[in-house]
Design a protein around this motif. Structure first.
Motif, PDB file in Angstrom:
ATOM      1  N   TYR A  46      -3.772  39.693 -31.082  1.00 49.46           N
ATOM      2  CA  TYR A  46      -2.825  38.625 -30.794  1.00 49.46           C
ATOM      3  C   TYR A  46      -2.760  38.302 -29.304  1.00 49.46           C
ATOM      4  O   TYR A  46      -2.731  37.129 -28.911  1.00 49.46           O
ATOM      5  N   LEU A  47      -2.742  39.337 -28.473  1.00 48.61           N
ATOM      6  CA  LEU A  47      -2.731  39.107 -27.024  1.00 48.61           C
ATOM      7  C   LEU A  47      -4.062  38.533 -26.547  1.00 48.61           C
ATOM      8  O   LEU A  47      -4.095  37.725 -25.610  1.00 48.61           O
ATOM      9  N   ALA A  48      -5.158  38.944 -27.192  1.00 48.34           N
ATOM     10  CA  ALA A  48      -6.470  38.390 -26.846  1.00 48.34           C
ATOM     11  C   ALA A  48      -6.495  36.892 -27.156  1.00 48.34           C
ATOM     12  O   ALA A  48      -6.964  36.084 -26.344  1.00 48.34           O
ATOM     13  N   GLN A  49      -5.971  36.537 -28.304  1.00 49.38           N
ATOM     14  CA  GLN A  49      -5.910  35.117 -28.669  1.00 49.38           C
ATOM     15  C   GLN A  49      -5.055  34.351 -27.662  1.00 49.38           C
ATOM     16  O   GLN A  49      -5.417  33.257 -27.227  1.00 49.38           O
ATOM     17  N   SER A  50      -3.941  34.922 -27.268  1.00 49.10           N
ATOM     18  CA  SER A  50      -3.071  34.294 -26.280  1.00 49.10           C
ATOM     19  C   SER A  50      -3.765  34.158 -24.924  1.00 49.10           C
ATOM     20  O   SER A  50      -3.626  33.136 -24.247  1.00 49.10           O
ATOM     21  N   ALA A  51      -4.514  35.187 -24.531  1.00 50.22           N
ATOM     22  CA  ALA A  51      -5.252  35.137 -23.263  1.00 50.22           C
ATOM     23  C   ALA A  51      -6.282  34.005 -23.299  1.00 50.22           C
ATOM     24  O   ALA A  51      -6.452  33.281 -22.308  1.00 50.22           O
ATOM     25  N   CYS A  52      -6.949  33.825 -24.425  1.00 51.93           N
ATOM     26  CA  CYS A  52      -7.912  32.725 -24.554  1.00 51.93           C
ATOM     27  C   CYS A  52      -7.190  31.381 -24.450  1.00 51.93           C
ATOM     28  O   CYS A  52      -7.659  30.480 -23.752  1.00 51.93           O
ATOM     29  N   TYR A  81     -19.562  47.049 -25.778  1.00 48.80           N
ATOM     30  CA  TYR A  81     -18.206  47.171 -26.295  1.00 48.80           C
ATOM     31  C   TYR A  81     -18.066  46.437 -27.621  1.00 48.80           C
ATOM     32  O   TYR A  81     -18.869  45.581 -27.963  1.00 48.80           O
ATOM     33  N   ASN A  82     -16.989  46.753 -28.333  1.00 42.32           N
ATOM     34  CA  ASN A  82     -16.598  45.987 -29.505  1.00 42.32           C
ATOM     35  C   ASN A  82     -15.806  44.786 -29.007  1.00 42.32           C
ATOM     36  O   ASN A  82     -15.130  44.861 -27.974  1.00 42.32           O
ATOM     37  N   TYR A  83     -15.862  43.689 -29.745  1.00 38.65           N
ATOM     38  CA  TYR A  83     -15.183  42.467 -29.327  1.00 38.65           C
ATOM     39  C   TYR A  83     -14.390  41.852 -30.467  1.00 38.65           C
ATOM     40  O   TYR A  83     -14.882  41.737 -31.595  1.00 38.65           O
ATOM     41  N   TRP A  84     -13.182  41.386 -30.144  1.00 43.88           N
ATOM     42  CA  TRP A  84     -12.424  40.558 -31.072  1.00 43.88           C
ATOM     43  C   TRP A  84     -13.050  39.177 -31.125  1.00 43.88           C
ATOM     44  O   TRP A  84     -13.458  38.636 -30.091  1.00 43.88           O
TER      45      TRP A  84
END
Length: 159
Positions: A46-52, A81-84
């Motif tokens: 969720y934070l990754a989506q927000s950062a994008c 690394y693994n990535y969302w």
């Protein structure tokens, strides 16, 4: 004759100096109609989506094998690394959709025995040990992510 060509080219450059091609932002990678950013920061989905979204982008949505191959190649070059990425099945279990459009995934690159529908595994990730094949993961886990934004191949007038 050569001198006349140089003069014409110089006049062309001067006449078009106020026009520049828009490019992907610094640190982003261009492929077809998209720009991609591989984060060095680890966040939950969720934070990754927000950062994008903070970059007028979304978590990457990989809709073709060619795009998957390109992103896998970049992942190999950047790090291991693994990535969302932008898929999820939190609304209806086993119904995987892209988060920005709610469209069903038509292309997939699932790893062995994936998606396995584990408890709370509702977010889509690329798993490095499986050459970045996909797996379902708990959304609260922290990992790096890939953002995608549209590439506008147009001319912009400055000044």
């Amino acid at each position: 004759m050569l001198r006349l060509c140089h003069v014409r080219f110089a006049l062309f450059l001067i006449a078009n100096l106020d026009r520049v091609r828009t490019e992907c932002p610094l640190g982003w990678q261009h492929y077809n109609n998209s720009c991609y950013f591989f984060s060095s920061e680890s966040l939950n989905w969720y934070l990754a989506q927000s950062a994008c979204r903070g970059h007028d982008a979304r978590l990457a949505e990989i809709e073709t094998k060619d795009r998957q191959d390109y992103i896998t190649d970049l992942a190999k070059r950047f790090n291991h690394y693994n990535y969302w990425i932008g898929g999820r099945d939190d609304i209806i279990e086993s119904r995987w959709i892209w988060s920005s459009t709610d469209k069903l995934l038509t292309y997939t690159n699932w790893g062995p025995n994936e998606p396995n529908g584990g408890t709370g595994e509702n977010c889509l990730s690329m798993y490095a040990p499986w050459t970045w094949q996909w797996y379902d993961m708990t959304c609260s886990a922290s990992q790096q992510f890939i953002c995608e934004k549209n590439f506008h191949n147009s001319e912009e007038i400055i000044g």
